[in-house]
Scaffold this motif. Sequence first.
Motif, PDB file in Angstrom:
ATOM      1  N   UNK A  75       0.842  -1.189   0.000  1.00 29.85           N
ATOM      2  CA  UNK A  75       0.000   0.000   0.000  1.00 29.85           C
ATOM      3  C   UNK A  75       0.883   1.247   0.000  1.00 29.85           C
ATOM      4  N   UNK A  76       0.335   2.379  -0.469  1.00 32.97           N
ATOM      5  CA  UNK A  76       1.096   3.620  -0.368  1.00 32.97           C
ATOM      6  C   UNK A  76       1.573   3.880   1.056  1.00 32.97           C
ATOM      7  N   UNK A 158       7.911  21.705  -3.099  1.00 32.51           N
ATOM      8  CA  UNK A 158       7.218  20.582  -2.488  1.00 32.51           C
ATOM      9  C   UNK A 158       8.034  19.291  -2.705  1.00 32.51           C
ATOM     10  N   UNK A 159       7.985  18.424  -1.749  1.00 33.25           N
ATOM     11  CA  UNK A 159       7.564  18.630  -0.368  1.00 33.25           C
ATOM     12  C   UNK A 159       8.814  18.916   0.451  1.00 33.25           C
ATOM     13  N   UNK A 160       8.668  19.771   1.430  1.00 41.14           N
ATOM     14  CA  UNK A 160       9.804  20.260   2.207  1.00 41.14           C
ATOM     15  C   UNK A 160      10.634  19.139   2.798  1.00 41.14           C
ATOM     16  N   UNK A 161       9.977  18.111   3.337  1.00 41.99           N
ATOM     17  CA  UNK A 161      10.694  17.061   4.054  1.00 41.99           C
ATOM     18  C   UNK A 161      11.196  15.940   3.156  1.00 41.99           C
ATOM     19  N   UNK A 188       5.012  16.981   3.750  1.00 45.16           N
ATOM     20  CA  UNK A 188       4.139  15.827   3.951  1.00 45.16           C
ATOM     21  C   UNK A 188       4.082  15.480   5.435  1.00 45.16           C
ATOM     22  N   UNK A 189       5.231  15.514   6.100  1.00 47.44           N
ATOM     23  CA  UNK A 189       5.394  15.192   7.526  1.00 47.44           C
ATOM     24  C   UNK A 189       4.866  13.798   7.842  1.00 47.44           C
ATOM     25  N   UNK A 190       5.538  12.809   7.268  1.00 52.72           N
ATOM     26  CA  UNK A 190       5.197  11.404   7.449  1.00 52.72           C
ATOM     27  C   UNK A 190       6.047  10.824   8.575  1.00 52.72           C
ATOM     28  N   UNK A 191       5.414  10.498   9.708  1.00 55.92           N
ATOM     29  CA  UNK A 191       6.113   9.875  10.844  1.00 55.92           C
ATOM     30  C   UNK A 191       7.315  10.690  11.319  1.00 55.92           C
ATOM     31  N   UNK A 192       7.114  12.000  11.447  1.00 51.50           N
ATOM     32  CA  UNK A 192       8.180  12.855  11.961  1.00 51.50           C
ATOM     33  C   UNK A 192       9.212  13.267  10.941  1.00 51.50           C
ATOM     34  N   UNK A 193       8.903  13.084   9.665  1.00 50.78           N
ATOM     35  CA  UNK A 193       9.892  13.364   8.611  1.00 50.78           C
ATOM     36  C   UNK A 193      10.273  14.840   8.540  1.00 50.78           C
TER      37      UNK A 193
END
Length: 217
Positions: A75-76, A158-161, A188-193
């Motif tokens: 999954x994504x 995009x995206x900054x992280x 996006x800020x995925x899991x603290x990224x």
Amino acid sequence: MPNSTSLPLNDPRCALIVIDVQNDFIPGGNLAVAGGDEIVPLINRLAPRFRNVIIAQDWHPAGHASFASSHPGRQPFDTVQLAYGTQVLWPDHCLQGSHGAQLHADLQLPHARLVIRKGCNPQIDSYSAFVEADRQTPTGLAGYLRECGIDTVYLVGLALDYCVAWSALDARAAGFNTVLIPDACRAIDLDGSLKRAMAQMETAGVQFMEAKDLMNL
């Protein structure tokens, strides 16, 4: 090498790099970044202050290895191990020639000197505008900048992280003065990224300046 903030933005040694302001990263796109459309007016105000503007554009072939759809049962936002290491899997996005891969219609960069497309290799992702995710394959951007006598880069987009941060880190590794403009980016800020990316950039010597401060220089 001079401190980046000592040069006027229109100095020929400076460049603005606009990263992945594309329809698929805008709200409503396949890999939308919250508030991604909000940065477009700010970029349009900043860009005319630079003599040198460069656009980075995600440009994936169908079936790219970074797509979750290329890995049955995945999954994504899952991760897999590819030949070059851990890869986050994404929804299909920025397919070559698609509407999603097009730059945001309101982005006004008529004087951009270069559009550099990345992620074209079907087996290797490429967050950075400088080096692909295998950390070995250059995009050619560093060489272009050096050929043009550019030693200072400002980054927005995009995206900054992910793509912006990787580009900033690679710009520093290549020896460029590097300035991130946080208010002209979204994450996006995925899991603290986001927190990790900001810390890595600070450690690497990336400078941070708000667009409003730059426009007052």
